[in-house]
Motif scaffolding. Structure first.
Motif, PDB file in Angstrom:
ATOM      1  N   ALA A  64     -67.176   3.450   4.768  1.00 35.78           N
ATOM      2  CA  ALA A  64     -66.877   4.243   3.384  1.00 35.78           C
ATOM      3  C   ALA A  64     -65.679   5.084   3.063  1.00 35.78           C
ATOM      4  CB  ALA A  64     -68.444   5.190   3.305  1.00 35.78           C
ATOM      5  N   LYS A  65     -65.668   5.966   3.435  1.00 36.88           N
ATOM      6  CA  LYS A  65     -64.122   6.314   3.838  1.00 36.88           C
ATOM      7  C   LYS A  65     -62.997   5.495   2.998  1.00 36.88           C
ATOM      8  CE  LYS A  65     -61.976  10.306   5.234  1.00 36.88           C
ATOM      9  NZ  LYS A  65     -61.184  11.412   6.402  1.00 36.88           N
ATOM     10  N   ILE A  66     -63.105   4.124   3.761  1.00 38.80           N
ATOM     11  CA  ILE A  66     -62.203   3.258   3.290  1.00 38.80           C
ATOM     12  C   ILE A  66     -61.939   2.697   2.112  1.00 38.80           C
ATOM     13  CG2 ILE A  66     -60.920   1.157   3.754  1.00 38.80           C
ATOM     14  CD1 ILE A  66     -61.567   2.077   7.279  1.00 38.80           C
ATOM     15  N   LEU A  67     -63.626   2.656   1.962  1.00 37.88           N
ATOM     16  CA  LEU A  67     -63.654   2.130   0.414  1.00 37.88           C
ATOM     17  C   LEU A  67     -62.822   3.267  -0.517  1.00 37.88           C
ATOM     18  CD1 LEU A  67     -64.076   0.001  -1.487  1.00 37.88           C
ATOM     19  CD2 LEU A  67     -67.094   0.648  -1.298  1.00 37.88           C
ATOM     20  N   SER A  68     -63.141   4.753  -0.013  1.00 33.67           N
ATOM     21  CA  SER A  68     -63.353   5.821  -1.660  1.00 33.67           C
ATOM     22  C   SER A  68     -61.998   5.490  -1.238  1.00 33.67           C
ATOM     23  CB  SER A  68     -64.059   6.437  -0.424  1.00 33.67           C
ATOM     24  OG  SER A  68     -63.814   8.095  -1.277  1.00 33.67           O
ATOM     25  N   LYS A  69     -60.870   5.551  -0.304  1.00 35.10           N
ATOM     26  CA  LYS A  69     -59.961   6.209  -0.806  1.00 35.10           C
ATOM     27  C   LYS A  69     -58.812   5.186  -1.215  1.00 35.10           C
ATOM     28  CE  LYS A  69     -59.329  10.007   1.125  1.00 35.10           C
ATOM     29  NZ  LYS A  69     -58.329  10.893   0.734  1.00 35.10           N
ATOM     30  N   THR A  70     -59.451   3.359  -1.205  1.00 36.14           N
ATOM     31  CA  THR A  70     -59.319   2.609  -1.747  1.00 36.14           C
ATOM     32  C   THR A  70     -59.616   2.650  -3.293  1.00 36.14           C
ATOM     33  OG1 THR A  70     -58.983   1.502   0.323  1.00 36.14           O
ATOM     34  CG2 THR A  70     -58.995   0.027  -1.791  1.00 36.14           C
ATOM     35  N   VAL A  71     -60.192   2.917  -3.377  1.00 39.30           N
ATOM     36  CA  VAL A  71     -60.719   3.070  -4.858  1.00 39.30           C
ATOM     37  C   VAL A  71     -60.102   3.929  -5.344  1.00 39.30           C
ATOM     38  CG1 VAL A  71     -62.741   3.266  -6.713  1.00 39.30           C
ATOM     39  CG2 VAL A  71     -63.025   2.018  -5.012  1.00 39.30           C
ATOM     40  N   ASP A  72     -59.893   4.872  -5.447  1.00 35.95           N
ATOM     41  CA  ASP A  72     -59.302   6.132  -5.426  1.00 35.95           C
ATOM     42  C   ASP A  72     -57.708   5.900  -5.684  1.00 35.95           C
ATOM     43  OD1 ASP A  72     -60.970   7.299  -5.694  1.00 35.95           O
ATOM     44  OD2 ASP A  72     -60.386   8.491  -4.179  1.00 35.95           O
ATOM     45  N   THR A  73     -56.722   5.158  -4.261  1.00 40.72           N
ATOM     46  CA  THR A  73     -55.291   4.742  -4.684  1.00 40.72           C
ATOM     47  C   THR A  73     -55.522   3.417  -5.736  1.00 40.72           C
ATOM     48  OG1 THR A  73     -55.460   4.542  -2.300  1.00 40.72           O
ATOM     49  CG2 THR A  73     -53.580   3.501  -3.774  1.00 40.72           C
ATOM     50  N   PHE A  74     -56.239   2.691  -6.041  1.00 41.23           N
ATOM     51  CA  PHE A  74     -56.241   1.341  -7.373  1.00 41.23           C
ATOM     52  C   PHE A  74     -56.408   2.199  -8.436  1.00 41.23           C
ATOM     53  CE2 PHE A  74     -58.905  -1.996  -9.744  1.00 41.23           C
ATOM     54  CZ  PHE A  74     -57.666  -2.275  -9.879  1.00 41.23           C
ATOM     55  N   TRP A  75     -57.698   3.038  -8.799  1.00 42.39           N
ATOM     56  CA  TRP A  75     -57.818   3.587  -9.796  1.00 42.39           C
ATOM     57  C   TRP A  75     -56.096   4.090 -10.455  1.00 42.39           C
ATOM     58  CZ3 TRP A  75     -61.354   8.833 -10.638  1.00 42.39           C
ATOM     59  CH2 TRP A  75     -61.831   8.928 -12.202  1.00 42.39           C
ATOM     60  N   LYS A  76     -55.103   5.065  -9.569  1.00 37.53           N
ATOM     61  CA  LYS A  76     -54.474   5.432  -9.810  1.00 37.53           C
ATOM     62  C   LYS A  76     -53.132   4.258 -10.688  1.00 37.53           C
ATOM     63  CE  LYS A  76     -53.860   9.176  -6.327  1.00 37.53           C
ATOM     64  NZ  LYS A  76     -53.272   9.527  -5.528  1.00 37.53           N
ATOM     65  N   PHE A  77     -53.104   2.723 -10.325  1.00 40.61           N
ATOM     66  CA  PHE A  77     -52.942   2.087 -11.131  1.00 40.61           C
ATOM     67  C   PHE A  77     -53.108   1.513 -11.877  1.00 40.61           C
ATOM     68  CE2 PHE A  77     -51.320   2.556  -6.088  1.00 40.61           C
ATOM     69  CZ  PHE A  77     -49.716   2.473  -6.726  1.00 40.61           C
ATOM     70  N   ILE A  78     -54.199   1.912 -12.751  1.00 39.90           N
ATOM     71  CA  ILE A  78     -54.822   1.269 -13.971  1.00 39.90           C
ATOM     72  C   ILE A  78     -54.559   2.400 -15.169  1.00 39.90           C
ATOM     73  CG2 ILE A  78     -56.976   0.466 -14.778  1.00 39.90           C
ATOM     74  CD1 ILE A  78     -58.579   0.148 -11.938  1.00 39.90           C
ATOM     75  N   SER A  79     -54.046   2.095 -15.695  1.00 37.79           N
ATOM     76  CA  SER A  79     -53.854   2.495 -17.308  1.00 37.79           C
ATOM     77  C   SER A  79     -54.175   1.802 -18.526  1.00 37.79           C
ATOM     78  CB  SER A  79     -52.266   2.408 -17.880  1.00 37.79           C
ATOM     79  OG  SER A  79     -51.951   1.369 -18.228  1.00 37.79           O
ATOM     80  N   ILE A  80     -55.105   2.723 -19.310  1.00 39.16           N
ATOM     81  CA  ILE A  80     -55.671   1.990 -20.727  1.00 39.16           C
ATOM     82  C   ILE A  80     -54.882   2.383 -21.837  1.00 39.16           C
ATOM     83  CG2 ILE A  80     -58.230   1.728 -21.720  1.00 39.16           C
ATOM     84  CD1 ILE A  80     -57.841   0.640 -18.694  1.00 39.16           C
ATOM     85  N   ALA A  81     -54.934   1.924 -22.435  1.00 38.54           N
ATOM     86  CA  ALA A  81     -53.788   1.929 -23.833  1.00 38.54           C
ATOM     87  C   ALA A  81     -54.479   1.858 -24.689  1.00 38.54           C
ATOM     88  CB  ALA A  81     -52.230   2.230 -24.156  1.00 38.54           C
ATOM     89  N   PRO A  82     -55.130   2.055 -26.370  1.00 35.18           N
ATOM     90  CA  PRO A  82     -55.291   1.889 -27.293  1.00 35.18           C
ATOM     91  C   PRO A  82     -54.276   1.164 -28.467  1.00 35.18           C
ATOM     92  CG  PRO A  82     -56.565   3.698 -26.185  1.00 35.18           C
ATOM     93  CD  PRO A  82     -55.530   3.600 -25.385  1.00 35.18           C
ATOM     94  N   VAL A  83     -54.607   0.650 -29.204  1.00 33.53           N
ATOM     95  CA  VAL A  83     -54.076  -0.013 -29.894  1.00 33.53           C
ATOM     96  C   VAL A  83     -54.357   0.923 -31.449  1.00 33.53           C
ATOM     97  CG1 VAL A  83     -52.804  -1.988 -30.896  1.00 33.53           C
ATOM     98  CG2 VAL A  83     -52.991  -2.422 -28.806  1.00 33.53           C
ATOM     99  N   ARG A  84     -53.316   1.521 -31.648  1.00 29.89           N
ATOM    100  CA  ARG A  84     -53.752   2.238 -33.094  1.00 29.89           C
ATOM    101  C   ARG A  84     -54.101   1.233 -33.710  1.00 29.89           C
ATOM    102  NH1 ARG A  84     -51.620   6.927 -33.337  1.00 29.89           N
ATOM    103  NH2 ARG A  84     -51.240   6.515 -36.000  1.00 29.89           N
ATOM    104  N   LYS A  85     -55.467   1.265 -34.866  1.00 30.20           N
ATOM    105  CA  LYS A  85     -55.233   1.092 -35.732  1.00 30.20           C
ATOM    106  C   LYS A  85     -55.799  -0.409 -35.894  1.00 30.20           C
ATOM    107  CE  LYS A  85     -52.904   4.320 -39.474  1.00 30.20           C
ATOM    108  NZ  LYS A  85     -51.503   3.406 -40.381  1.00 30.20           N
TER     109      LYS A  85
END
Length: 226
Positions: free
Chosen positions: A135-156
């Motif tokens: 569970a801890k390995i999964l949690s830390k992996t999710v936290d690390t992967f989460w940091k490498f995701i970026s969401i950018a809405p396209v204006r208008k």
């Protein structure tokens, strides 16, 4: 009393002689600095970024006005902002980690044997300690992967760009597509659940109306009998 103004004369020849005397040191320092910079650049792990564009429709055709049944607002701007937050959520990142089995990828799993752990004084003095749970390995992996995701809405527009960074260009592209697919799957599950709730509500209402109709028919029949 006469005042004389002093004129400062820059002796370029003097400075040139100083530079010539220290020329070897200057050249040596430049070479050392260049070599260090090259070594630092070569030691850095390259990062690749892949981007997937996703269209989020704010208005959809529907058979039943489920939003009206449950009193849900229909503001398109608030809807889009909500979808952006869902895309940036940790729950969505965990779905992708499970789907792609990113626990087996060293760059995302800090407990992986090939992750390249840094020296830790705490670990040196107290030892490694107990091995981490799954569970801890999964949690830390999710936290690390989460940091490498970026969401950018396209204006208008109703478009949103999903970018994922990775040491592997293939994995970066695969992960960005997986984030988009996971979002679509979550939306489908939410709609199915909402539709089922609406069906249950309508069934309950229909059952109540049927009971009231039977009661009315019985009363009418009793009135006729009298």
């Amino acid at each position: 009393m006469n005042k004389s103004s002093a004129v400062e004369v820059i002796d370029l020849a003097h400075y040139w002689h100083v530079v010539r005397r220290q020329l070897k040191k200057i050249v040596a320092l430049s070479i050392v600095a260049t070599i260090i910079a090259i070594l630092v650049v070569l030691s850095l792990t390259p990062k690749y970024s892949a981007t997937t564009a996703l269209l989020i429709e704010s208005e959809e055709a529907r058979i039943l006005s489920i939003e009206e049944v449950y009193g849900m607002p229909g503001n398109s701007r608030e809807y889009l902002l909500t979808q952006f937050e869902i895309l940036k959520s940790r729950a969505l990142a965990e779905r992708v980690v499970r789907e792609l089995n990113l626990v087996s990828v060293p760059e995302f799993n800090p407990y992986h044997k090939n992750h390249g752990k840094k020296f830790s004084i705490k670990a040196f003095l107290l030892g490694e300690g107990e091995p981490p749970t799954d569970a801890k390995i999964l949690s830390k992996t999710v936290d690390t992967f989460w940091k490498f995701i970026s969401i950018a809405p396209v204006r208008k527009t109703q478009l949103v760009k999903i970018s994922v960074e990775s040491q592997s260009p293939e994995l970066a592209a695969k992960a960005s597509n997986a984030v988009a697919n996971a979002y679509i799957q979550m939306q489908l599950e939410a709609k199915v659940g909402l539709t089922q709730q609406a069906v249950d509500w309508l069934s309950e209402r229909m059952g109540g109306l049927k009971n009231r109709l039977n009661e009315s028919e019985n009363k009418l029949q009793g009135f006729r009998d009298k």
